[in-house]
Every structure is written in C-alpha cells, then in structure tokens.
Design a protein around this motif. Structure first.
Motif, PDB file in Angstrom:
ATOM      1  N   THR A 261      45.528  45.269  47.548  1.00  0.00           N
ATOM      2  CA  THR A 261      44.294  44.642  48.004  1.00  0.00           C
ATOM      3  C   THR A 261      44.541  43.985  49.366  1.00  0.00           C
ATOM      4  O   THR A 261      43.777  44.143  50.316  1.00  0.00           O
ATOM      5  N   ALA A 305      41.595  46.336  50.477  1.00  0.00           N
ATOM      6  CA  ALA A 305      40.268  45.771  50.192  1.00  0.00           C
ATOM      7  C   ALA A 305      39.202  46.315  51.152  1.00  0.00           C
ATOM      8  O   ALA A 305      38.025  46.411  50.790  1.00  0.00           O
ATOM      9  N   ILE A 307      38.987  49.307  52.115  1.00  0.00           N
ATOM     10  CA  ILE A 307      38.590  50.619  51.592  1.00  0.00           C
ATOM     11  C   ILE A 307      37.618  50.413  50.408  1.00  0.00           C
ATOM     12  O   ILE A 307      36.662  51.176  50.238  1.00  0.00           O
TER      13      ILE A 307
HETATM   14  P1  ADP Z   1      46.616  45.325  43.757  1.00  0.00           P
HETATM   15  O1  ADP Z   1      47.992  45.310  43.135  1.00  0.00           O
HETATM   16  O2  ADP Z   1      46.429  44.375  44.897  1.00  0.00           O
HETATM   17  O3  ADP Z   1      45.497  45.298  42.776  1.00  0.00           O
HETATM   18  P2  ADP Z   1      47.071  48.189  44.160  1.00  0.00           P
HETATM   19  O4  ADP Z   1      48.498  48.314  44.566  1.00  0.00           O
HETATM   20  O5  ADP Z   1      46.660  48.640  42.805  1.00  0.00           O
HETATM   21  O6  ADP Z   1      46.505  46.746  44.490  1.00  0.00           O
HETATM   22  O7  ADP Z   1      46.200  49.017  45.249  1.00  0.00           O
HETATM   23  C1  ADP Z   1      44.808  49.014  45.198  1.00  0.00           C
HETATM   24  C2  ADP Z   1      44.231  48.973  46.605  1.00  0.00           C
HETATM   25  O8  ADP Z   1      44.607  50.151  47.300  1.00  0.00           O
HETATM   26  C3  ADP Z   1      42.721  48.926  46.600  1.00  0.00           C
HETATM   27  O9  ADP Z   1      42.305  47.948  47.530  1.00  0.00           O
HETATM   28  C4  ADP Z   1      42.278  50.325  47.052  1.00  0.00           C
HETATM   29  O10 ADP Z   1      41.131  50.261  47.878  1.00  0.00           O
HETATM   30  C5  ADP Z   1      43.472  50.812  47.840  1.00  0.00           C
HETATM   31  N1  ADP Z   1      43.670  52.269  47.660  1.00  0.00           N
HETATM   32  C6  ADP Z   1      43.962  52.920  46.516  1.00  0.00           C
HETATM   33  N2  ADP Z   1      44.088  54.251  46.743  1.00  0.00           N
HETATM   34  C7  ADP Z   1      43.870  54.440  48.059  1.00  0.00           C
HETATM   35  C8  ADP Z   1      43.865  55.588  48.935  1.00  0.00           C
HETATM   36  N3  ADP Z   1      44.142  56.810  48.483  1.00  0.00           N
HETATM   37  N4  ADP Z   1      43.594  55.378  50.237  1.00  0.00           N
HETATM   38  C9  ADP Z   1      43.360  54.141  50.720  1.00  0.00           C
HETATM   39  N5  ADP Z   1      43.350  53.040  49.949  1.00  0.00           N
HETATM   40  C10 ADP Z   1      43.607  53.173  48.647  1.00  0.00           C
END
Ligand code: ADP
Length: 491
Positions: A261, A305, A307
């Motif tokens: 995020t 975030a 995205i």
């Molecule tokens: P957190 O641990 O902060 O919840 P994650 O490591 O699970 O986050 O990653 C989720 C974030 O990555 C989200 O903000 C999502 O928009 C972004 N995200 C996930 N897949 C993609 C992708 N293929 N391209 C760009 N952003 C992505």
C-alpha cells in the motif's frame, strides 16, 4: 521426522502462521483477518486478546491442515506490526486498554508537547517525535486509565509491543522480553548505549519497571509452554527488519524496498548508526550474538495505493494487475507526471500540506499514459528516497531487493531499475517477512548452521537490469523534480 520452523506474523490486517522447510520454502501457511477499531477520527485500536486468539487460531490451522504436531516444529520465529502498544495488568495478565495501533494519531497532542526534545530524541533514538512510535501511546494509556501513572510506578503494569505480548502469552505469563528491533521503535531506546534511556524515561514519566527486557533478535527468548513444553521461541524481529533479513541484506549498503500500500525502504548501514538530516529514521536492523547492525529507513506513503485509486476512484482499471498491460501499450515516454501526494509527501520532502497533482497533459494524452504515469510515480518516489539514503549513508545502492504485492508488475520493476540505474532483484520466496523471522529462529536453534548456510539457500526469482539511456533519465529526473516543486507550491 520432518521438522519445520513455525513463524507467526502478527500484522495490522491479519495474523499469519507459516511452516518453513530446510530449503527456506513455505511448506504451508494460514491467515486470519484481524479487526481494527476506529473509536474516533484518526484513532486506530485493536483488541489485544483478539490478536492473541487469532495467533492461536492460525497456528492450529497450520498444524491441523498438515496433520503435523508440535513434535514437527523445530522452533518458533515471531515477526510483528511494529510500535503498536499494549499495556496489561501484571497480576491478571489482562490488557488495561485496547492496543493502540502504529497508524493511530490519538497521541498527537502528547507529541506536540514534547516538541522541545526533538533534537535530543533524534540524537538518542534515531527517530523523529511522532505518534507512530510507542512512547506517546504509552503516555496516552497511562493518562487514560484510572491511577495509570501510580499503577505503573508501583510495577503493577507491563508494556509490550506485539512481539512482547505474544512471548508473554505463549510462555504462560512467565517471560517478559522484547527483541532489540522492536525496542528501537519505542522512542525510549538509546541506539548508542543499547539500553532504554533514563533521561527520556524521566522526561516522558515512563517508569523503567513497565518495560520488557531487551534481547538480541536471534536468541532463546522463551519456552512456548502453552503450546508444548520445551518448544522454544528463538527468533523475533519487527516486520520491516525481518524482511530486510529475509532478503539477505547482510552487507553494508544492501537495501530492500517493499511495494505494498505504501513502500518501505531499508538499507543496512553497518555496525554504527547513521543519523539522517533528511527525515529518514535510524533503526536497529538486527542483533545476532553481540553484533548489532543498524539500518536507515524511509517510506513512501502512497505506493500501491495509487493503483487502488486508479481502480476505485478514477475507475480506469478493474484490477490492479491490469495496470501493467495499459502501461506497456504506451510507446516512448508520455511526458505525463502524476504526483500522488494524497496525504502530503514524506521523506525527503516532509510536506503535510501539499496534495496530489498531474502535469504535462495535452489534448492527445490517453488513459494508458495516465496509468503509466501513475505507476511511474511509485518508482519515482522510491528513487527520491533511495538517493537521499545514498547521500546520507555514503553508499551506492547497486542492487535493490524488492518484495510486496506491486512487485508482480514487471513494467514497474523494469522502470524502477531504469530510473535508479541499478539492478532490481525479486527473491524466489516472496514471503520475506516470515522468512526473515524463520532465519533468525533457525540460526539460534541450530536448524541452519550459520549465515553462510542461509545465504546458500537464498534464491532469486527474477532480475531487472537498467536499460534506459542516461539522457532520458536526466530529463525524467528534471521533470519529476519540477513536478514536485509545483505540487508543493499549490496550497
Ligand atoms: P499491503 O501488505 O500493504 O496490504 P501488498 O503487499 O498486499 O500490500 O500489496 C498490495 C498493493 O499492491 C495494493 O496497493 C495494490 O494496488 C498493489 N498491487 C497489487 N498488484 C499490483 C500490480 N500487478 N501492479 C501494480 N500494483 C499492484
């Protein structure tokens, strides 16, 4: 009999348990969401008993679904959401207040009142005075409950971050310890003396007797007697430090960036703390035996975030992963710049007041270009942090190790590599946080012999090498700086 390391990752949104085998592979994992409470605007709390229950539940889940028993567990590693503060009653073992979560702003006024100590705090703890860190949360709880200060002074209360709370519970209330990485996030821990700082404790009126004993990160912390007599907790680290370790950033200058995020960038700066003048924080990366390793840390508030913003608010994409295909359709550099300063800008700018902006639009600008520019902003913000870190540590980041959800996007990773002119490396095991806790635990228990063995099992999944020509990088750099400057002018 097959033996595994069991890791517990107690995070803000979920508790997870994983089993790691000798090759550092995830054999099985279980996850359970945990609830956040928002009692007032800007306040974030959690029920500490619920967190403990969720940890027990995911451990049971992992064992039940693999048909393994505690006899199959070599040792336990813990990694946790950092800074989140629990205070409980020494006599009953019950929390006296909800846990105050790292994100919570409820102790902001207390921090304002401490502003005159900001240089002292920075010099001693490597941190900036901010409600994120535990000290003001402790003060808030002691001021909120009846006779809090008196009870603390009489030794009737115990404070812990989530690691300490879990060690306490897993040991049946017998052990009151924390690891040094978590201690370094309390804003009470002196990076130079490696002990809680008496001058700060006095200024903040926090009695030493409520604080847990500080231990190395790879250490026999406690017997998890509630699970099985003799089963030891042998590794503990805060989540970002665990990821740095899990990414094998063992040498000075080794760095990792987590694209979630937000983005969290940490650099191993070696055996001496490096204090920042650009708003990065200095923290302890880990301690093994007597050796303490320090890190510089910085974060991008809006990473993945933005995205989510394209998906949910702008409605340009249906899934985050679609952003990659759109970005790939653009030929050449679009000249569009998105600055996602939705909540201001963090290091190295520290501007709370500015808000997001878009630059370089023409009549011909397309949705594809807009999406690409938004992805670029994640890499450009990370680049600003990387450059600040390189200057302050006097070390060049030649290889950036990456993890987190947005690393699934090859376009983003290639662009990151291009604009920092360094290699970007994705590890084979993306569960770097839990893996780091497993390594720390397994090194102490003897499951892995030494760091060399850990290095040996570490594998790479993908690499991205810089391809962009220098003139274009320079031009992008100039335009991005100009976009940031203009964003900060609009207030
Ligand atoms: P957190 O641990 O902060 O919840 P994650 O490591 O699970 O986050 O990653 C989720 C974030 O990555 C989200 O903000 C999502 O928009 C972004 N995200 C996930 N897949 C993609 C992708 N293929 N391209 C760009 N952003 C992505």
């Amino acid at each position: 009999m097959n033996k595994y390391i069991l890791t517990i990752d107690q995070g803000t949104t979920s508790s997870r348990a994983m089993l790691f085998d000798h090759d550092g592979n995830v054999f099985f994992k279980a996850q359970e969401e945990v609830e956040c409470l928002f009692p007032h605007d800007g306040w974030v709390e959690q029920n500490a008993i619920d967190l403990w229950l969720s940890v027990l539940s995911v451990i049971n889940d992992v064992l039940a679904r693999t048909n393994l028993t505690y006899d199959n567990i070599d040792s336990i590693g813990i990694t946790n959401q950092r800074e989140t503060t629990v205070i409980w009653d020494r006599a009953t073992g019950m929390p006296v207040h909800n846990a105050i979560v790292w994100q919570s702003r409820q102790s902001a006024k207390i921090c304002d009142g401490w502003n005159e100590y900001k240089d002292l705090v920075h010099e001693k703890t490597g941190l900036i005075i901010n409600p994120y860190f535990s000290a003001s949360k402790i003060r808030f709880i002691l001021d909120s409950i009846p006779d809090g200060q008196q009870r603390a002074e009489k030794g009737e209360l115990m404070f812990g971050t989530i690691d300490t709370w879990l060690i306490y519970k897993l040991s049946g209330g017998k052990v009151f310890r924390t690891d040094i990485t978590n201690a370094s996030r309390t804003m009470l821990f002196n990076l130079h003396t490696l002990d809680y700082d008496d001058e700060l404790l006095k200024l903040f009126r926090i009695p030493r007797c409520i604080l847990p004993e500080v231990c190395p990160s790879s250490y026999s912390f406690a017997e998890a007697s509630v699970l099985k007599p003799g089963l030891m907790i042998t590794g503990v680290a805060g989540d970002q430090q665990a990821a740095l370790f899990g990414q094998n950033c063992f040498n000075e200058g080794d760095s990792k960036n987590t694209y979630g995020t937000g983005c969290f960038l940490l650099m191993n700066v070696g055996k001496k703390p490096v204090l920042s003048s650009k708003g990065l924080v200095t923290t302890i990366a880990w301690q093994i035996g007597k050796e303490v390793v320090y890190a510089l840390e910085g974060s991008v508030f809006i990473g993945g975030a933005c995205i989510q913003w394209l998906r949910d608010e702008m409605r340009m994409i249906k899934k985050a992963s679609e952003s990659e295909a759109y970005a790939m359709k653009v030929v050449g550099e679009p000249g569009v710049y998105v600055v996602p300063a939705f909540v201001g800008l963090g290091a190295p700018y520290w501007d709370d007041q500015c808000r997001g902006a878009v630059f370089g639009l023409t009549r011909a600008t397309t949705k594809e270009e807009f999406i690409r520019a938004t992805l670029n902003s994640i890499a450009l913000q990370s680049k600003d942090l990387i450059r600040a870190m390189e200057i302050e540590s006097n070390k060049k980041i030649k290889v950036l190790k990456v993890d987190g959800g947005a690393t699934a996007n090859d376009y983003l990773m290639q662009y990151q590599s291009d604009i920092i002119s360094s290699k970007v490396v994705l590890p084979h095991c993306l569960e770097t946080t839990s893996l780091g806790a497993a390594y720390l635990a397994g090194l102490e228990s003897g499951y892995w012999k030494d760091l060399e063995e850990v290095k040996h099992i570490h594998r790479i999944q993908k690499e991205f090498n810089p391809k962009m020509n220098k003139a274009l990088i320079k031009e992008i750099d100039r335009k991005w700086k100009s976009a940031i400057k203009a964003t900060r002018t609009f207030k």
